[in-house]
Design an enzyme around this catalytic site. Structure first.
Site, PDB file in Angstrom:
ATOM      1  N   LYS A 125      -7.526  -8.340  -2.040  1.00 44.90           N
ATOM      2  CA  LYS A 125      -8.789  -7.966  -2.685  1.00 44.90           C
ATOM      3  C   LYS A 125      -9.672  -9.208  -2.887  1.00 44.90           C
ATOM      4  O   LYS A 125      -9.203 -10.348  -2.735  1.00 44.90           O
ATOM      5  CB  LYS A 125      -8.467  -7.290  -4.027  1.00 44.90           C
ATOM      6  CG  LYS A 125      -7.703  -5.972  -3.871  1.00 44.90           C
ATOM      7  CD  LYS A 125      -7.441  -5.333  -5.230  1.00 44.90           C
ATOM      8  CE  LYS A 125      -6.724  -4.001  -5.096  1.00 44.90           C
ATOM      9  NZ  LYS A 125      -6.576  -3.318  -6.402  1.00 44.90           N
TER      10      LYS A 125
ATOM     11  N   TYR B 147     -10.881   4.965  -1.908  1.00 45.13           N
ATOM     12  CA  TYR B 147     -10.399   5.276  -3.261  1.00 45.13           C
ATOM     13  C   TYR B 147     -10.796   6.690  -3.706  1.00 45.13           C
ATOM     14  O   TYR B 147     -10.872   6.948  -4.914  1.00 45.13           O
ATOM     15  CB  TYR B 147     -10.936   4.241  -4.256  1.00 45.13           C
ATOM     16  CG  TYR B 147     -10.185   2.916  -4.226  1.00 45.13           C
ATOM     17  CD1 TYR B 147      -8.802   2.858  -4.416  1.00 45.13           C
ATOM     18  CD2 TYR B 147     -10.859   1.712  -4.045  1.00 45.13           C
ATOM     19  CE1 TYR B 147      -8.112   1.648  -4.412  1.00 45.13           C
ATOM     20  CE2 TYR B 147     -10.175   0.489  -4.037  1.00 45.13           C
ATOM     21  CZ  TYR B 147      -8.800   0.472  -4.230  1.00 45.13           C
ATOM     22  OH  TYR B 147      -8.121  -0.732  -4.233  1.00 45.13           O
TER      23      TYR B 147
ATOM     24  N   PHE C  54     -12.968   4.307 -14.315  1.00 45.73           N
ATOM     25  CA  PHE C  54     -13.137   2.955 -13.766  1.00 45.73           C
ATOM     26  C   PHE C  54     -13.576   2.962 -12.295  1.00 45.73           C
ATOM     27  O   PHE C  54     -13.695   1.907 -11.681  1.00 45.73           O
ATOM     28  CB  PHE C  54     -11.834   2.152 -13.926  1.00 45.73           C
ATOM     29  CG  PHE C  54     -10.627   2.814 -13.301  1.00 45.73           C
ATOM     30  CD1 PHE C  54     -10.339   2.642 -11.950  1.00 45.73           C
ATOM     31  CD2 PHE C  54      -9.774   3.607 -14.063  1.00 45.73           C
ATOM     32  CE1 PHE C  54      -9.239   3.252 -11.362  1.00 45.73           C
ATOM     33  CE2 PHE C  54      -8.672   4.225 -13.483  1.00 45.73           C
ATOM     34  CZ  PHE C  54      -8.409   4.044 -12.129  1.00 45.73           C
TER      35      PHE C  54
ATOM     36  N   ARG D 232       5.250  -1.937  -1.283  1.00 44.62           N
ATOM     37  CA  ARG D 232       4.885  -1.587  -2.666  1.00 44.62           C
ATOM     38  C   ARG D 232       5.782  -2.346  -3.652  1.00 44.62           C
ATOM     39  O   ARG D 232       5.325  -2.781  -4.702  1.00 44.62           O
ATOM     40  CB  ARG D 232       5.025  -0.074  -2.902  1.00 44.62           C
ATOM     41  CG  ARG D 232       3.984   0.761  -2.194  1.00 44.62           C
ATOM     42  CD  ARG D 232       2.619   0.673  -2.820  1.00 44.62           C
ATOM     43  NE  ARG D 232       2.551   1.236  -4.155  1.00 44.62           N
ATOM     44  CZ  ARG D 232       1.398   1.519  -4.782  1.00 44.62           C
ATOM     45  NH1 ARG D 232       0.228   1.290  -4.210  1.00 44.62           N
ATOM     46  NH2 ARG D 232       1.410   2.015  -6.002  1.00 44.62           N
TER      47      ARG D 232
ATOM     48  N   THR E  63       0.983  -1.408 -10.563  1.00 44.08           N
ATOM     49  CA  THR E  63      -0.490  -1.462 -10.587  1.00 44.08           C
ATOM     50  C   THR E  63      -0.971  -2.462 -11.640  1.00 44.08           C
ATOM     51  O   THR E  63      -1.883  -3.256 -11.399  1.00 44.08           O
ATOM     52  CB  THR E  63      -1.064  -0.057 -10.893  1.00 44.08           C
ATOM     53  OG1 THR E  63      -0.539   0.847  -9.912  1.00 44.08           O
ATOM     54  CG2 THR E  63      -2.578  -0.050 -10.848  1.00 44.08           C
TER      55      THR E  63
ATOM     56  N   ARG F 225       1.828  -9.198  -7.649  1.00 38.70           N
ATOM     57  CA  ARG F 225       1.025  -8.984  -8.858  1.00 38.70           C
ATOM     58  C   ARG F 225       1.679  -9.630 -10.081  1.00 38.70           C
ATOM     59  O   ARG F 225       0.990 -10.119 -10.972  1.00 38.70           O
ATOM     60  CB  ARG F 225       0.808  -7.483  -9.072  1.00 38.70           C
ATOM     61  CG  ARG F 225      -0.184  -6.888  -8.056  1.00 38.70           C
ATOM     62  CD  ARG F 225      -0.119  -5.380  -8.037  1.00 38.70           C
ATOM     63  NE  ARG F 225      -1.197  -4.752  -7.287  1.00 38.70           N
ATOM     64  CZ  ARG F 225      -1.256  -3.456  -7.027  1.00 38.70           C
ATOM     65  NH1 ARG F 225      -0.296  -2.655  -7.460  1.00 38.70           N
ATOM     66  NH2 ARG F 225      -2.260  -2.960  -6.345  1.00 38.70           N
TER      67      ARG F 225
ATOM     68  N   ASN G  75      -5.988  -7.211  -9.710  1.00 39.10           N
ATOM     69  CA  ASN G  75      -4.556  -7.271  -9.369  1.00 39.10           C
ATOM     70  C   ASN G  75      -4.283  -7.714  -7.934  1.00 39.10           C
ATOM     71  O   ASN G  75      -3.221  -7.454  -7.373  1.00 39.10           O
ATOM     72  CB  ASN G  75      -3.836  -5.962  -9.729  1.00 39.10           C
ATOM     73  CG  ASN G  75      -4.374  -4.767  -8.953  1.00 39.10           C
ATOM     74  OD1 ASN G  75      -5.248  -4.921  -8.095  1.00 39.10           O
ATOM     75  ND2 ASN G  75      -3.854  -3.600  -9.238  1.00 39.10           N
TER      76      ASN G  75
ATOM     77  N   HIS H 227      -3.937  -4.738  -2.427  1.00 39.00           N
ATOM     78  CA  HIS H 227      -3.760  -3.286  -2.265  1.00 39.00           C
ATOM     79  C   HIS H 227      -2.640  -3.031  -1.263  1.00 39.00           C
ATOM     80  O   HIS H 227      -2.507  -3.765  -0.288  1.00 39.00           O
ATOM     81  CB  HIS H 227      -5.044  -2.632  -1.734  1.00 39.00           C
ATOM     82  CG  HIS H 227      -4.815  -1.230  -1.245  1.00 39.00           C
ATOM     83  ND1 HIS H 227      -4.799  -0.147  -2.093  1.00 39.00           N
ATOM     84  CD2 HIS H 227      -4.505  -0.743  -0.005  1.00 39.00           C
ATOM     85  CE1 HIS H 227      -4.519   0.945  -1.393  1.00 39.00           C
ATOM     86  NE2 HIS H 227      -4.338   0.613  -0.122  1.00 39.00           N
TER      87      HIS H 227
ATOM     88  N   GLU I 182      -5.335   5.304   5.728  1.00 40.20           N
ATOM     89  CA  GLU I 182      -6.025   4.043   5.435  1.00 40.20           C
ATOM     90  C   GLU I 182      -6.141   3.167   6.685  1.00 40.20           C
ATOM     91  O   GLU I 182      -7.174   2.534   6.909  1.00 40.20           O
ATOM     92  CB  GLU I 182      -5.288   3.304   4.307  1.00 40.20           C
ATOM     93  CG  GLU I 182      -5.450   4.029   2.975  1.00 40.20           C
ATOM     94  CD  GLU I 182      -4.569   3.505   1.847  1.00 40.20           C
ATOM     95  OE1 GLU I 182      -4.599   4.105   0.763  1.00 40.20           O
ATOM     96  OE2 GLU I 182      -3.829   2.510   2.046  1.00 40.20           O
TER      97      GLU I 182
HETATM   98  P1  IDP Z   1      -2.335   0.927  -6.885  1.00 41.85           P
HETATM   99  O1  IDP Z   1      -3.340  -0.095  -6.379  1.00 41.85           O
HETATM  100  O2  IDP Z   1      -1.155   0.262  -7.529  1.00 41.85           O
HETATM  101  O3  IDP Z   1      -1.954   1.932  -5.840  1.00 41.85           O
HETATM  102  P2  IDP Z   1      -4.014   2.995  -8.075  1.00 41.85           P
HETATM  103  O4  IDP Z   1      -3.616   3.874  -9.211  1.00 41.85           O
HETATM  104  O5  IDP Z   1      -4.089   3.596  -6.715  1.00 41.85           O
HETATM  105  O6  IDP Z   1      -3.042   1.723  -8.080  1.00 41.85           O
HETATM  106  O7  IDP Z   1      -5.414   2.365  -8.454  1.00 41.85           O
HETATM  107  C1  IDP Z   1      -6.171   1.662  -7.505  1.00 41.85           C
HETATM  108  C2  IDP Z   1      -6.710   0.400  -8.134  1.00 41.85           C
HETATM  109  O8  IDP Z   1      -7.604   0.757  -9.185  1.00 41.85           O
HETATM  110  C3  IDP Z   1      -5.652  -0.481  -8.800  1.00 41.85           C
HETATM  111  O9  IDP Z   1      -5.026  -1.370  -7.900  1.00 41.85           O
HETATM  112  C4  IDP Z   1      -6.468  -1.217  -9.825  1.00 41.85           C
HETATM  113  O10 IDP Z   1      -7.156  -2.323  -9.247  1.00 41.85           O
HETATM  114  C5  IDP Z   1      -7.504  -0.183 -10.240  1.00 41.85           C
HETATM  115  N1  IDP Z   1      -7.095   0.531 -11.456  1.00 41.85           N
HETATM  116  C6  IDP Z   1      -6.138   1.479 -11.568  1.00 41.85           C
HETATM  117  N2  IDP Z   1      -6.034   1.919 -12.829  1.00 41.85           N
HETATM  118  C7  IDP Z   1      -6.968   1.241 -13.537  1.00 41.85           C
HETATM  119  C8  IDP Z   1      -7.363   1.242 -14.931  1.00 41.85           C
HETATM  120  O11 IDP Z   1      -6.833   1.993 -15.764  1.00 41.85           O
HETATM  121  N3  IDP Z   1      -8.358   0.376 -15.279  1.00 41.85           N
HETATM  122  C9  IDP Z   1      -8.967  -0.445 -14.391  1.00 41.85           C
HETATM  123  N4  IDP Z   1      -8.631  -0.484 -13.083  1.00 41.85           N
HETATM  124  C10 IDP Z   1      -7.649   0.339 -12.656  1.00 41.85           C
HETATM  125 MG    MG Z   2      -3.103   3.438  -4.901  1.00 41.58          MG
END
Ligand code: IDP
Ligand code: MG
Length: 169
Positions: free
Chosen positions: A29, A69, A77, A105, A111, A122, A132, A135, A146
């Protein structure tokens, strides 16, 4: 619904992206690029034994990011996430290998970096959920979606790795 799931699985098997040919989509990212973590992240996947089959530095458009997304579009968010991902270049990659989706993963961590163990990307390099670093696709179906969203087929290389027989029995 069941038909859709079955047809996604059928297309994954037809594509041959299973077993040692399984592929996943990984992106460093904008925060990871700014913090000069690209080399470190590539190093971890290479050393693990996975094969790099696609890589590019790019500025992702808002349209691409909204599609990428789309499952999160109703989350509060979502707007900030798309804006952040569009704030600078990202490094988009495709890695190949046995169980690469699940293993990647695990290498990423959770996350939320605060829930991620040391030793994960992470866990080692992130502090906040919205910064974080990386991705990774969360399933075979999302990997396939994707990869086709981010890469043209001609951008993916099929090559024989000389270390294959030292990684796979
Ligand atoms: P992942 O990246 O671990 O698969 P996802 O739930 O798919 O997690 O969310 C995508 C991205 O959105 C996360 O990597 C993170 O950057 C952001 N994100 C997820 N949940 C939150 C939140 O509660 N607050 C702010 N950003 C979030
Ligand atoms: Mg995800």
């Amino acid at each position: 619904m069941i038909c859709t799931i079955l047809s996604i699985f059928a297309s994954i098997f037809q594509s041959g992206w299973t077993g040692v040919n399984e592929r996943t989509f990984i992106a460093v990212k904008p925060d990871g690029v700014q913090r000069k973590l690209v080399g470190e992240i590539v190093r971890r996947f290479e050393r693990k034994g996975f094969k790099l089959v696609g890589l590019k530095l790019m500025q992702a458009s808002e349209d691409l990011l909204r599609t990428h997304y789309s499952d999160l579009r109703s989350r509060p968010f979502f707007g900030k996430l798309v804006h952040f991902m569009n704030s600078g270049p990202v490094v988009a990659m495709v890695w190949q290998g046995q169980d690469v989706v699940k293993t990647a993963r695990k290498m990423l961590g959770e996350t939320n970096p605060a829930d991620s163990l040391p030793g994960t990307i992470r866990g080692d390099y992130g502090v906040e959920m919205s910064r974080n670093v990386i991705h990774g696709s969360d399933s075979l179906e999302s990997a396939q979606k994707e990869i086709s969203l981010w890469f043209h087929p001609h951008e993916l290389q099929n090559w024989e790795s000389s270390s294959n027989s030292w990684i796979y029995n």
